[in-house]
Design an enzyme around this catalytic site. Structure first.
Site, PDB file in Angstrom:
ATOM      1  N   CYS A  49     -29.965  19.516 -16.909  1.00  0.00           N
ATOM      2  CA  CYS A  49     -29.792  19.670 -15.466  1.00  0.00           C
ATOM      3  C   CYS A  49     -28.977  20.937 -15.212  1.00  0.00           C
ATOM      4  O   CYS A  49     -28.365  21.483 -16.133  1.00  0.00           O
ATOM      5  CB  CYS A  49     -29.100  18.455 -14.859  1.00  0.00           C
ATOM      6  SG  CYS A  49     -27.424  18.154 -15.465  1.00  0.00           S
ATOM      7  N   HIS A 108     -17.652  12.024  -4.996  1.00  0.00           N
ATOM      8  CA  HIS A 108     -16.485  12.715  -5.516  1.00  0.00           C
ATOM      9  C   HIS A 108     -16.061  13.848  -4.597  1.00  0.00           C
ATOM     10  O   HIS A 108     -16.878  14.425  -3.875  1.00  0.00           O
ATOM     11  CB  HIS A 108     -16.712  13.251  -6.935  1.00  0.00           C
ATOM     12  CG  HIS A 108     -18.042  13.878  -7.159  1.00  0.00           C
ATOM     13  ND1 HIS A 108     -19.195  13.146  -7.327  1.00  0.00           N
ATOM     14  CD2 HIS A 108     -18.429  15.180  -7.240  1.00  0.00           C
ATOM     15  CE1 HIS A 108     -20.224  13.955  -7.521  1.00  0.00           C
ATOM     16  NE2 HIS A 108     -19.795  15.192  -7.453  1.00  0.00           N
TER      17      HIS A 108
END
Length: 647
Positions: A174, A67
């Site tokens: 995370c 990305h």
């Protein structure tokens, strides 16, 4: 979220062949440029490769999600390619990953905290389902793949799976709180179904805790898995369970193996008894206001204790060095080494402590989205001079406002990321900060000015009354506006030649710290382990005239602690003023002992320090006595509740 709204059949290619990662990315960028989604292929390629250099975008099971976030992206979109021959050179979390499905995200720079995160979360959740991913890989045309993007996930069930009757809890988290948090959770649940194990996953992501483990699950569970790359929130809930700790990416590679480790630990380890405490709620929304406020205050205290100790001891070291070695001039010279040391300790106590208190009080009520507004409330409290009381008010204000905002504007769907990472912190900060600065600020400033004027008018009256008032004000809020008003008055009196008020101020500054240490030492059975640990260190802060060490005790039980400290402090102030002890050098604590005046040196020093000890003794006795009464009252309430429950 409808994935098809962010792509089109012309941005989807099937059964392609690429020799390298770079070639694949270049191909997909060409597709985006042809559709008018980006204005510069070169700049966007550089943005994608810059992201590739940070960490792998290959996952496992043949998946890669590169990305790029760039101002050359005109509209958020993504391009897809399936590969005829798997690409094994793509850097991935799983070293053995053979990439077969590539999804390239193109995100405008302005949407990096919104569309980017919500799209990643959605893709991560869907692609964790093996059936969904295989449906995409098996598509033979771009239109077929496009139509399958938003098909419902098909749940895999295996009639041959034997239910082992085991329950495993898990936490996934995370740093970003998006992709890996959800993918890891899906992987563990799926592996649990295949093994015949009941797996319940609590996701600690960008929006706080989702699917929080209930008390019933905590009691029932056989083991817990921490698949995290950040600290687990409320980890003490799981202290009775055998634990397996691993990275958030590990379940993506081999979730079955991690579950088997948890099952083995459950077999080999003895599960301890689950302690059902009042602060363990199944749902924060079901807490009573009283319990929520209490938890908020205790959370704030737990985070400021290290700041108080570190800042206080650093400041104490600077004061000790300056007064013990006659270095007051260096101490007061801006930019000198001793001045910098003084500023370090003072900044921790004077600037960081209140924002941290407010932020984590807000965090306790409304989770991560409340951190920004909570810090803002604490900074505003500093700006208006409202001290820790203002910080507490600001923390509660930020917490409850953000809780209200989360209920009214939920972070779901396409705009989930935008709501979480932009709307919540910005709106919360503006609203809470404005209330603190423009609604609360003026009344507090008026209060400060009134207190200073009142004290100035009393300077010629009875010394006992004046000393008692100064003492009470010093320990009323321990560094807050009332304390600052007393300090301002004493400094002003010193500048006018009246050195007695400041001597009283300096002596009283030791009372609260000494009394806390004494109470937790001689009445230790009435105080918690955490309180006793803090009490061991407050006397050192008191030697330097630092009152902040008593703040955790005051916040936790203000109705009992404040009057106890005021009583002893008032006696200390009255004694110093009655014997006309003076101090003409700004400072506080034991290091001023040799500088007091008004009587022969030894007598003056004895009266000045003795007054602090007498006041501390009075406050200590009151602290122990009031704590005993509180404990007895709480026991009676619990006994009544048990009787009511039994009936």
């Amino acid at each position: 979220m409808m994935l098809s709204n962010l792509t089109s059949p012309s941005l989807i290619s099937t059964k392609q062949s690429f020799a390298s990662k770079e070639e694949a990315i270049q191909f997909l960028i060409e597709q985006l440029a042809a559709e008018g989604k980006i204005s510069s292929k070169e700049e966007f390629f550089q943005a994608v490769m810059d992201r590739e250099a940070l960490s792998p975008t290959g996952f496992e099971g043949g998946l890669a999600i590169p990305h790029g976030k760039s101002s050359v992206v005109k509209e958020a979109s993504f391009a897809v390619a399936t590969l005829e021959h798997p690409l094994g050179t793509w850097e991935s979390l799983d070293p053995n990953n053979q990439v077969e499905l590539i999804i390239l995200l193109a995100i405008p720079k302005a949407e990096e905290g919104s569309t980017h995160l919500s799209l990643l979360a959605e893709l991560a959740t869907r692609l964790s389902d093996e059936t969904y991913k295989n449906n995409l890989l098996q598509a033979t045309t771009s239109m077929e793949l496009f139509e399958r993007l938003d098909t419902e996930k098909v749940q895999n069930t295996s009639p041959d799976t034997v239910d082992l009757g085991k329950t495993i809890l898990a936490i996934t988290a995370c740093p970003a709180g998006i992709a890996h948090t959800y993918m890891s959770a899906e992987a563990l649940v799926k592996a649990g179904k295949e093994l015949g194990v009941n797996v319940y996953v609590e996701k600690q992501g960008a929006n706080g805790i989702e699917d929080r483990h209930t008390k019933e699950l905590l009691k029932k569970a056989d083991a817990v898995i921490f698949a995290v790359d950040v600290a687990v929130k409320d980890e003490e809930r799981f202290k009775h369970l055998p634990k397996v700790k691993t990275s958030v990416a590990a379940p993506l590679r081999n979730a079955k193996n991690i579950l088997q480790q948890a099952l083995d630990k459950a077999e080999k380890s003895t599960k301890r008894e689950f302690l059902d405490t009042a602060d363990l709620e199944d749902d924060a929304d079901n807490k009573s206001i009283k319990m929520e406020v209490k938890d908020s205050v205790l959370t704030g205290i737990s985070y400021i204790i290290p700041i108080i100790v570190a800042g206080g001891m650093t400041l104490a070291a600077a004061v000790f060095i300056s007064q013990a070695f006659g270095l007051q001039e260096i101490y007061n010279t801006e930019g000198s080494w001793l001045w910098l040391l003084r500023q370090l300790g003072g900044t921790l106590l004077g600037q960081l402590m209140i924002p941290i208190l407010a932020a984590y009080m807000a965090y306790s009520i409304a989770d991560k989205p409340a951190l920004g507004p909570g810090f803002a409330a604490g900074v505003a409290a500093n700006l208006i001079g409202s001290g820790f009381l203002g910080g507490m008010l600001g923390g509660l204000l930020a917490g409850y406002f953000m809780k209200f905002l989360k209920q009214k504007i939920k972070a779901k769907g396409t705009f989930a990321g935008f709501v979480s990472f932009w709307l919540y912190p910005v709106v919360g900060t503006l609203v809470v900060g404005s209330i603190m600065l423009f609604v609360i600020g003026r009344p507090l400033a008026f209060l400060n000015e009134g207190l200073i004027s009142w004290l100035t008018g009393m300077s010629g009256t009875n010394a006992l009354i004046l000393g008692a008032i100064i003492g009470a004000m010093v320990s009323f809020d321990l560094g807050g506006p009332v304390n600052k008003a007393a300090y301002t008055f004493c400094i002003g009196a010193m500048a006018s030649g009246n050195i007695v008020p400041y001597a009283a101020f300096a002596s009283v500054k030791m009372v609260s710290a000494f009394s806390i240490t004494g109470a937790t030492l001689y009445g230790k059975q009435y105080f918690t382990k955490q309180e006793r640990e803090v009490g061991k260190q407050t006397w050192l802060l008191g030697l330097a005239g630092i009152t902040e060490g008593a703040i955790p005790f005051m916040i936790n039980d203000p109705l009992r602690v404040i009057p106890s400290l005021i009583a002893g402090s008032a006696v200390t102030g009255a004694i110093v003023c009655y014997f006309n002890i003076g101090l003409n050098v700004p400072g506080a604590g034991i290091f001023s002992l040799a500088l007091v005046q008004g009587q022969p040196a030894l007598i003056a020093a004895g009266i000045w320090f003795g007054a602090a000890l007498i006041g501390a003794l009075i406050s200590m006795v009151l602290l122990i006595g009031t704590r005993k009464v509180r404990i007895k009252k709480e026991r009676k309430i619990k006994e009544v509740e048990k009787l009511v429950t039994a009936e």
